[in-house]
Write a protein that holds these residues in place. Sequence first.
Motif, PDB file in Angstrom:
ATOM      1  N   SER A 184       0.830  -1.205   0.000  1.00  0.00           N
ATOM      2  CA  SER A 184       0.000   0.000   0.000  1.00  0.00           C
ATOM      3  C   SER A 184       0.862   1.252   0.000  1.00  0.00           C
ATOM      4  O   SER A 184       0.537   2.252  -0.663  1.00  0.00           O
ATOM      5  N   GLY A 185       1.981   1.211   0.717  1.00  0.00           N
ATOM      6  CA  GLY A 185       2.902   2.343   0.698  1.00  0.00           C
ATOM      7  C   GLY A 185       3.568   2.528  -0.643  1.00  0.00           C
ATOM      8  O   GLY A 185       3.781   3.662  -1.103  1.00  0.00           O
ATOM      9  N   LEU A 186       3.894   1.413  -1.294  1.00  0.00           N
ATOM     10  CA  LEU A 186       4.483   1.486  -2.633  1.00  0.00           C
ATOM     11  C   LEU A 186       3.509   2.139  -3.604  1.00  0.00           C
ATOM     12  O   LEU A 186       3.889   3.008  -4.401  1.00  0.00           O
ATOM     13  N   TYR A 187       2.246   1.720  -3.561  1.00  0.00           N
ATOM     14  CA  TYR A 187       1.218   2.328  -4.413  1.00  0.00           C
ATOM     15  C   TYR A 187       1.096   3.823  -4.100  1.00  0.00           C
ATOM     16  O   TYR A 187       1.029   4.653  -5.015  1.00  0.00           O
ATOM     17  N   ALA A 188       1.026   4.150  -2.811  1.00  0.00           N
ATOM     18  CA  ALA A 188       0.817   5.545  -2.419  1.00  0.00           C
ATOM     19  C   ALA A 188       1.976   6.424  -2.860  1.00  0.00           C
ATOM     20  O   ALA A 188       1.773   7.513  -3.414  1.00  0.00           O
ATOM     21  N   GLN A 189       3.197   5.978  -2.620  1.00  0.00           N
ATOM     22  CA  GLN A 189       4.358   6.784  -3.002  1.00  0.00           C
ATOM     23  C   GLN A 189       4.426   6.959  -4.524  1.00  0.00           C
ATOM     24  O   GLN A 189       4.706   8.054  -5.030  1.00  0.00           O
ATOM     25  N   THR A 190       4.154   5.884  -5.257  1.00  0.00           N
ATOM     26  CA  THR A 190       4.227   5.954  -6.717  1.00  0.00           C
ATOM     27  C   THR A 190       3.158   6.893  -7.281  1.00  0.00           C
ATOM     28  O   THR A 190       3.430   7.671  -8.199  1.00  0.00           O
ATOM     29  N   MET A 191       1.948   6.842  -6.726  1.00  0.00           N
ATOM     30  CA  MET A 191       0.906   7.748  -7.202  1.00  0.00           C
ATOM     31  C   MET A 191       1.199   9.192  -6.803  1.00  0.00           C
ATOM     32  O   MET A 191       0.837  10.135  -7.526  1.00  0.00           O
ATOM     33  N   ALA A 192       1.873   9.400  -5.684  1.00  0.00           N
ATOM     34  CA  ALA A 192       2.288  10.757  -5.301  1.00  0.00           C
ATOM     35  C   ALA A 192       3.334  11.291  -6.275  1.00  0.00           C
ATOM     36  O   ALA A 192       3.339  12.486  -6.597  1.00  0.00           O
ATOM     37  N   GLU A 193       4.216  10.423  -6.743  1.00  0.00           N
ATOM     38  CA  GLU A 193       5.178  10.842  -7.762  1.00  0.00           C
ATOM     39  C   GLU A 193       4.482  11.339  -9.019  1.00  0.00           C
ATOM     40  O   GLU A 193       5.040  12.126  -9.783  1.00  0.00           O
ATOM     41  N   ARG A 194       3.249  10.901  -9.219  1.00  0.00           N
ATOM     42  CA  ARG A 194       2.492  11.237 -10.429  1.00  0.00           C
ATOM     43  C   ARG A 194       1.476  12.354 -10.199  1.00  0.00           C
ATOM     44  O   ARG A 194       0.576  12.556 -10.994  1.00  0.00           O
ATOM     45  N   GLY A 195       1.611  13.036  -9.061  1.00  0.00           N
ATOM     46  CA  GLY A 195       0.842  14.260  -8.872  1.00  0.00           C
ATOM     47  C   GLY A 195      -0.296  14.222  -7.880  1.00  0.00           C
ATOM     48  O   GLY A 195      -0.991  15.226  -7.704  1.00  0.00           O
ATOM     49  N   PHE A 196      -0.506  13.101  -7.182  1.00  0.00           N
ATOM     50  CA  PHE A 196      -1.593  12.994  -6.214  1.00  0.00           C
ATOM     51  C   PHE A 196      -1.048  13.099  -4.796  1.00  0.00           C
ATOM     52  O   PHE A 196       0.045  12.596  -4.502  1.00  0.00           O
ATOM     53  N   LEU A 197      -1.806  13.718  -3.900  1.00  0.00           N
ATOM     54  CA  LEU A 197      -1.499  13.591  -2.480  1.00  0.00           C
ATOM     55  C   LEU A 197      -2.093  12.269  -2.020  1.00  0.00           C
ATOM     56  O   LEU A 197      -3.269  11.997  -2.284  1.00  0.00           O
ATOM     57  N   THR A 198      -1.312  11.447  -1.348  1.00  0.00           N
ATOM     58  CA  THR A 198      -1.771  10.111  -1.000  1.00  0.00           C
ATOM     59  C   THR A 198      -1.480   9.790   0.459  1.00  0.00           C
ATOM     60  O   THR A 198      -0.556  10.343   1.068  1.00  0.00           O
ATOM     61  N   ILE A 199      -2.278   8.886   1.002  1.00  0.00           N
ATOM     62  CA  ILE A 199      -1.960   8.280   2.291  1.00  0.00           C
ATOM     63  C   ILE A 199      -2.076   6.768   2.153  1.00  0.00           C
ATOM     64  O   ILE A 199      -2.965   6.260   1.477  1.00  0.00           O
ATOM     65  N   ALA A 200      -1.150   6.059   2.777  1.00  0.00           N
ATOM     66  CA  ALA A 200      -1.256   4.616   2.966  1.00  0.00           C
ATOM     67  C   ALA A 200      -1.456   4.411   4.463  1.00  0.00           C
ATOM     68  O   ALA A 200      -0.670   4.921   5.269  1.00  0.00           O
ATOM     69  N   PHE A 201      -2.519   3.713   4.840  1.00  0.00           N
ATOM     70  CA  PHE A 201      -2.817   3.601   6.271  1.00  0.00           C
ATOM     71  C   PHE A 201      -2.922   2.150   6.710  1.00  0.00           C
ATOM     72  O   PHE A 201      -3.250   1.258   5.921  1.00  0.00           O
ATOM     73  N   ASP A 202      -2.609   1.938   7.998  1.00  0.00           N
ATOM     74  CA  ASP A 202      -2.833   0.644   8.634  1.00  0.00           C
ATOM     75  C   ASP A 202      -4.278   0.584   9.099  1.00  0.00           C
ATOM     76  O   ASP A 202      -4.756   1.511   9.769  1.00  0.00           O
ATOM     77  N   PRO A 203      -5.016  -0.481   8.780  1.00  0.00           N
ATOM     78  CA  PRO A 203      -6.395  -0.578   9.262  1.00  0.00           C
ATOM     79  C   PRO A 203      -6.442  -0.778  10.770  1.00  0.00           C
ATOM     80  O   PRO A 203      -5.418  -1.032  11.423  1.00  0.00           O
ATOM     81  N   SER A 204      -7.615  -0.652  11.337  1.00  0.00           N
ATOM     82  CA  SER A 204      -7.801  -0.844  12.775  1.00  0.00           C
ATOM     83  C   SER A 204      -7.221  -2.171  13.244  1.00  0.00           C
ATOM     84  O   SER A 204      -7.275  -3.175  12.531  1.00  0.00           O
ATOM     85  N   TYR A 205      -6.636  -2.150  14.434  1.00  0.00           N
ATOM     86  CA  TYR A 205      -6.088  -3.337  15.113  1.00  0.00           C
ATOM     87  C   TYR A 205      -4.813  -3.881  14.464  1.00  0.00           C
ATOM     88  O   TYR A 205      -4.364  -4.965  14.815  1.00  0.00           O
ATOM     89  N   THR A 206      -4.240  -3.148  13.535  1.00  0.00           N
ATOM     90  CA  THR A 206      -3.148  -3.685  12.720  1.00  0.00           C
ATOM     91  C   THR A 206      -1.995  -2.695  12.650  1.00  0.00           C
ATOM     92  O   THR A 206      -2.205  -1.477  12.635  1.00  0.00           O
ATOM     93  N   GLY A 207      -0.766  -3.211  12.561  1.00  0.00           N
ATOM     94  CA  GLY A 207       0.398  -2.360  12.363  1.00  0.00           C
ATOM     95  C   GLY A 207       0.551  -1.329  13.463  1.00  0.00           C
ATOM     96  O   GLY A 207       0.449  -1.629  14.658  1.00  0.00           O
ATOM     97  N   GLU A 208       0.754  -0.074  13.057  1.00  0.00           N
ATOM     98  CA  GLU A 208       0.930   1.009  14.030  1.00  0.00           C
ATOM     99  C   GLU A 208      -0.394   1.649  14.437  1.00  0.00           C
ATOM    100  O   GLU A 208      -0.418   2.543  15.281  1.00  0.00           O
ATOM    101  N   SER A 209      -1.496   1.212  13.844  1.00  0.00           N
ATOM    102  CA  SER A 209      -2.798   1.771  14.209  1.00  0.00           C
ATOM    103  C   SER A 209      -3.258   1.232  15.560  1.00  0.00           C
ATOM    104  O   SER A 209      -2.780   0.215  16.057  1.00  0.00           O
ATOM    105  N   GLY A 210      -4.224   1.934  16.145  1.00  0.00           N
ATOM    106  CA  GLY A 210      -4.747   1.554  17.443  1.00  0.00           C
ATOM    107  C   GLY A 210      -5.801   0.472  17.341  1.00  0.00           C
ATOM    108  O   GLY A 210      -6.063  -0.098  16.286  1.00  0.00           O
TER     109      GLY A 210
END
Length: 324
Positions: A67-93
Amino acid sequence: MEEKLNLTTEWDKVFPQSDKVNHRKATFHNRYGITLAADLYEPKDAKKPLPAIAVCGPFGAVKEQSSGLYAQTMAERGFLTIAFDPSYTGESGGTPRYMASPDINTEDFMAAVDFLSVQDNVDPERIGIIGICGWGGMALNAAALDTRIKATVASTMYDMTRVNANGYFDSEDSEEARYEKRKALCAQRIADYKSGSYALGGGVVDPLPEDAPFFVKDYYDYYKTKRGYHPRSLNSNGGWNVTGCQSFMNMPILQYSQEIRNAVLIIHGEKAHSCYFSRDAFAKLTGDNKELMIIPGAVHTDLYDKMDVIPFDKMCEFFHQYLA
């Protein structure tokens, strides 16, 4: 009030950092009071306000992976993007950990749209989402609810409700098979309550059996090797709460996907084991702003990180058309 999360400050993604975008951490909360962690990518020297895209998935993965790879690549192409961890997962609460819910995880996408809509450098009328694998289904579910989402991409889509209720390739699609599965899960709930902890299951099998089917080998190759391994990913390093996904069995998503009025692009690999999810989901969609793109020769995880396979040009064209 958002809970305080422990966010890493180092670059710990499975892909290299781009010098074409600015990156920072961000947090936002959903309507269940769970604070979600995200990486925000903004194209350098871009004309503002920007079209924006929220990205999540695959199921069990974290924002430091595809998801981060997609987000960074689309930002390179002119979009503001966020890649997020869903609830209960990763760094999310969210506690307990390693949970999933068709309702809460759909809300996660809608909360991401809330967050993007109030950013000073975002045009709130030009917001899209990308869901990968299991979150492709969640993205379509969110698009059926949220009229603010103008365009949706589901990449290598996986319907987690269908696979939980019917089994892989619909191999357990019978009342008796579902009854036995429910019975086992309910017995596990009692065992968990007695022990005071939740049993974990799922994830990627390790070690890999010699007779493992191809799609299991495909997941293993991505999550258990340096190619896609990340210590916070449940697929790399553990499994889900066994009973935490129980509601997926009788809360099917995509119930009203035929009513999605805004644009949808579904992408899938020709040789992906779950291609039937995408074909069936696409068959329900209506309108001339819906498209199914099958990538010749591609397997499921090729669309996780293979830069020469993921059709970023097509996605860029799609979002520019419908977020114009």
